[in-house]
Enzyme design. Sequence first.
Site, PDB file in Angstrom:
ATOM      1  N   CYS A 382      11.600 -43.979   4.572  1.00 33.91           N
ATOM      2  CA  CYS A 382      12.208 -45.253   4.947  1.00 33.91           C
ATOM      3  C   CYS A 382      13.668 -45.287   4.491  1.00 33.91           C
ATOM      4  O   CYS A 382      14.506 -44.605   5.069  1.00 33.91           O
ATOM      5  CB  CYS A 382      11.394 -46.416   4.389  1.00 33.91           C
ATOM      6  SG  CYS A 382      11.747 -47.998   5.193  1.00 33.91           S
ATOM      7  N   GLU A 406      23.010 -53.098   5.866  1.00 38.96           N
ATOM      8  CA  GLU A 406      22.180 -53.801   4.886  1.00 38.96           C
ATOM      9  C   GLU A 406      22.993 -54.145   3.643  1.00 38.96           C
ATOM     10  O   GLU A 406      22.722 -55.147   2.981  1.00 38.96           O
ATOM     11  CB  GLU A 406      20.969 -52.939   4.490  1.00 38.96           C
ATOM     12  CG  GLU A 406      20.042 -53.616   3.493  1.00 38.96           C
ATOM     13  CD  GLU A 406      18.827 -52.801   3.124  1.00 38.96           C
ATOM     14  OE1 GLU A 406      18.026 -53.275   2.304  1.00 38.96           O
ATOM     15  OE2 GLU A 406      18.673 -51.679   3.657  1.00 38.96           O
ATOM     16  N   HIS A 516       6.136 -45.099   6.712  1.00 35.79           N
ATOM     17  CA  HIS A 516       5.537 -44.953   5.374  1.00 35.79           C
ATOM     18  C   HIS A 516       4.240 -44.157   5.468  1.00 35.79           C
ATOM     19  O   HIS A 516       3.136 -44.724   5.545  1.00 35.79           O
ATOM     20  CB  HIS A 516       5.266 -46.331   4.765  1.00 35.79           C
ATOM     21  CG  HIS A 516       6.491 -47.061   4.337  1.00 35.79           C
ATOM     22  ND1 HIS A 516       7.039 -46.939   3.076  1.00 35.79           N
ATOM     23  CD2 HIS A 516       7.309 -47.894   5.029  1.00 35.79           C
ATOM     24  CE1 HIS A 516       8.120 -47.682   2.998  1.00 35.79           C
ATOM     25  NE2 HIS A 516       8.320 -48.268   4.167  1.00 35.79           N
ATOM     26  N   GLU A 518       2.623 -42.660   3.265  1.00 35.51           N
ATOM     27  CA  GLU A 518       1.735 -42.831   2.113  1.00 35.51           C
ATOM     28  C   GLU A 518       0.625 -43.845   2.400  1.00 35.51           C
ATOM     29  O   GLU A 518      -0.436 -43.810   1.764  1.00 35.51           O
ATOM     30  CB  GLU A 518       2.525 -43.257   0.876  1.00 35.51           C
ATOM     31  CG  GLU A 518       3.141 -44.646   0.903  1.00 35.51           C
ATOM     32  CD  GLU A 518       4.531 -44.699   1.506  1.00 35.51           C
ATOM     33  OE1 GLU A 518       5.257 -45.663   1.223  1.00 35.51           O
ATOM     34  OE2 GLU A 518       4.882 -43.779   2.271  1.00 35.51           O
TER      35      GLU A 518
END
Length: 544
Positions: A382, A406, A516, A518
């Site tokens: 990410c 950002e 992601h 995970e």
Amino acid sequence: MARFIFVTGGVVSSLGKGLLSASLGALLQARGFKVRIRKFDPYLNVDPGTMSPYQHGEVYVTDDGAETDLDLGHYERFTGVSSKQSDNITTGRIYRDIIAKERRGDYLGATVQVVPHVTNAIKDFAVADTDDVDFVICEIGGTVGDIESLPFIEAIRQLRNDLGRGNSVSVHTTLVPWIKAAGELKTKPTQHSVRELSSLGVQPDVLLCRTEKEIPDSEREKIALFCNVPKSAVIEALDARNIYDVPLSYHAGGLDDEVLRAFGIVDATEPELAVWNDIMDRIDHYDSEVTIGVVGKYVGLPDAYKSLREALVHGGIANRAKVNIEWIDAELFEHPEADIVAGLEPLHGILVPGGFGERGSEGKIASVKFAREREIPFFGICLGMQMACIEAARNQAGIEEASTTEFGETPEPVVGMITEWMSEEGLQKRAAGGDLGGTMRLGAYPAKLDGNSVVRSIYGSDEISERHRHRYEVNVHYRDALEGAGLIFSGMSPDDQLPEIVERPDHPWFIGVQFHPELKSRPFEPHPLFAGFIEAALKQSRLV
């Protein structure tokens, strides 16, 4: 009709209700039953999406885009059953929906009250979409006696009556502390906790007693006597050496047998636990060790990266290796006197995880550069992928002012906010000044992989689906410049507008992903990217 198991906790928090629910689900699965696990969260947030990781730990994301409690990660990792939006409810969501109905006039002028309106909403959530399962395990967050939990306990009381005798079981997790000065275990906290729960109309059928010492028979008998349960229903729960040993430990203690007995089920087959024995064999009898550095922002709280930590462990299981994790604060590498070589050179792999905000970003970029130049296996997830793209733009493509919107306005927005994208529901649009909660690109999205890429060989497929949680994307207009610098866009969204994966073919192992991975890793099915990352780290360890 599904049978319901209600899991509550008393005395103190962090007794392991989530692991109990996940382990019990795994044990029932191992006996051939179909299970679904749900989490009731008493806090007033609509979901944990806007909560700080320091407050709540990681936010777990489901395939259908729900931002949920981290316990749902345990549920998925232990059972392999993908959670849904309907598997996590909060007080905030319940009150939001009830107030919306009241404003529309759905209650036809009635006075809206906790009982029956709130409790009915909780009961509706508990029983919805459960026709195809044998058991529904409902974990109640918080501790019995908390003001926030009272409507949920009342809903359980009502639901047990609604379901009928024999169709629900209450499992209460409590504490039996060891008082060192007295040299003995104390059962009074458990007695008081059960009395509190019983006073609310819910008599537990099974007690899971967390303790640091074995509970003697005499103390079990005392707990059984004062808590109105059979002695066999007092299950000892000692600290496990590894969370994946918990199902085996709880089975040895008789947890699943006692729960089934409380349902009147006495002819269930013995659980098939070979997969859990194999997992523990791989953890206990590893062939080698690697050290992975996680350079992040929230490293002071391990729960902030709960799924990430477990996915690394799963990568170790796949390679029969022990994974030692060094949690490194990215800000350490932003000070002029920082010795990045001393901090990162001993590592066999470097992972930069997801996160939000500018703090620590320059340290993450410096870590990416170190991994690239020193040819240390690198995995960016990410924000980690975005930092890898900014590093390549600045240091290789000559775009010195490369940054992300950002962190503020920038003349070179290599990473920018996505304002629209396609989903199964159609075109999604977002505005920079909109709400933060639930407005990210959330849930599972497909990606297509380059046929000659490293990730294509790792996945063994041309198309994948992975879970996302982000508001910013690598700007596809910089693709030519970045690929000219050696950073190949090897995974793209189906419309070629959103970069999903970058990699370096000239590097031993250098992969960044926008999603992601995970969140989809399991101990019995390690995610291929984590298995590949640990395999590369093992090769690196032999070079050091």
